[in-house]
Design a protein around this motif. Structure first.
Motif, PDB file in Angstrom:
ATOM      1  N   UNK A 178      73.752 -19.018 128.866  1.00 15.66           N
ATOM      2  CA  UNK A 178      74.577 -17.881 129.246  1.00 15.66           C
ATOM      3  C   UNK A 178      74.650 -17.702 130.758  1.00 15.66           C
ATOM      4  N   UNK A 179      73.623 -18.129 131.465  1.00 13.51           N
ATOM      5  CA  UNK A 179      73.698 -18.073 132.928  1.00 13.51           C
ATOM      6  C   UNK A 179      74.781 -19.001 133.446  1.00 13.51           C
ATOM      7  N   UNK A 180      74.913 -20.176 132.837  1.00  9.96           N
ATOM      8  CA  UNK A 180      75.983 -21.096 133.222  1.00  9.96           C
ATOM      9  C   UNK A 180      77.346 -20.567 132.791  1.00  9.96           C
ATOM     10  N   UNK A 181      77.372 -19.903 131.642  1.00 10.58           N
ATOM     11  CA  UNK A 181      78.628 -19.302 131.181  1.00 10.58           C
ATOM     12  C   UNK A 181      79.110 -18.253 132.178  1.00 10.58           C
ATOM     13  N   UNK A 182      78.171 -17.493 132.738  1.00 12.73           N
ATOM     14  CA  UNK A 182      78.553 -16.444 133.693  1.00 12.73           C
ATOM     15  C   UNK A 182      79.109 -17.030 134.979  1.00 12.73           C
TER      16      UNK A 182
END
Length: 261
Positions: free
Chosen positions: A116-120
């Protein structure tokens, strides 16, 4: 960005009136200038596509609500009906629940948290004012959820939603979320002080053997995590408030919300 239509007398060039073609917007009193409006908001002539209205067709038409980047017809009789209030409440609760699921429950697992950090990071890129293809709208909806963009579900069925509302709510929301984490820990600390007056505030909130200190540390950690989630969206909405566009009527309007002059 325009086509020409006759006024009934096609034999004279001076009688030919230009009108905006699809994906262009204009005002009938200023038919010499037309403006490109992306995302298939504008139809042929001076009409907006289904569910849109206003300058640059950027606002929701009365009786429609913008949810997840798409226009949906309000339930029941339409605007400000009992069904609209119920539907708006349910959708708001569903969005809040999904936000907590994505940003709290799922992120508790390290591998999913990295995902999710990469998604953000991708979500931040999606905020750039580029000509994104319309097929990306469902993906951008997920991005808005990951960043908790308040425009994800606009309550157009019960009120006239504008950039001003989004601006205020987007700035206030991080403080509200932080308060939800910190206030319970602070309240428990105050209650412990009331019950055990011999204890010092320092021991209650920083003592190595204090359960309140542990809860407060967890609350602060969660608050910092929430702030990191909100930061891109807050920064975007702050910076977007300084960009304006000029129109043929001689006025400047906010780029992200052309209804605001």
């Amino acid at each position: 960005g325009y086509a020409t239509v006759g006024d009934g007398s096609n034999s004279h060039l001076e009688n030919v009136i230009p009108v905006p073609i699809k994906d262009y917007w204009g005002e009938e009193e200023f038919f010499q200038e037309f403006y490109e409006c992306g995302n298939e908001l504008c139809g042929y002539g001076y009409e907006c596509n289904n569910g849109h209205s206003g300058r640059m067709c950027a606002q929701a038409e009365l009786g429609y609500a913008k949810i997840g980047g798409f226009m949906w017809k309000c339930p029941g009789p339409g605007y400000q009906s009992d069904e609209s209030y119920i539907a708006t409440f349910c959708i708001t609760m569903a969005v809040v629940a999904l936000f907590f699921l994505v940003n709290n429950v799922l992120s508790a697992y390290e591998s999913i948290d990295v995902y999710f950090k990469n998604i953000r990071v991708l979500a931040v890129v999606s905020k750039f004012p580029l000509r994104w293809h319309n097929n990306l709208s469902p993906v951008f909806t997920f991005f808005d959820l990951a960043l908790f963009d308040v425009d994800l579900a606009q309550p157009n069925c019960i009120m006239t939603w504008s950039h001003r509302h989004a601006f205020v709510l987007q700035l206030v929301l991080p403080s509200m979320m932080t308060a939800c984490y910190l206030l319970p820990a602070l309240a428990k600390g105050c209650w412990m002080k009331f019950q055990h007056r011999s204890l010092t505030w320092k021991h209650i909130f920083t003592g190595a053997d204090s359960k309140i200190a542990e809860k407060l540390n967890h609350a602060i950690s969660s608050s910092m995590s929430i702030m990191s989630v909100f930061f891109p969206t807050v920064a975007t909405i702050l910076l977007s408030s300084f960009k304006c566009s000029s129109y043929a009527d001689g006025n400047e309007y906010l780029y992200v919300d052309p209804s605001f002059r």
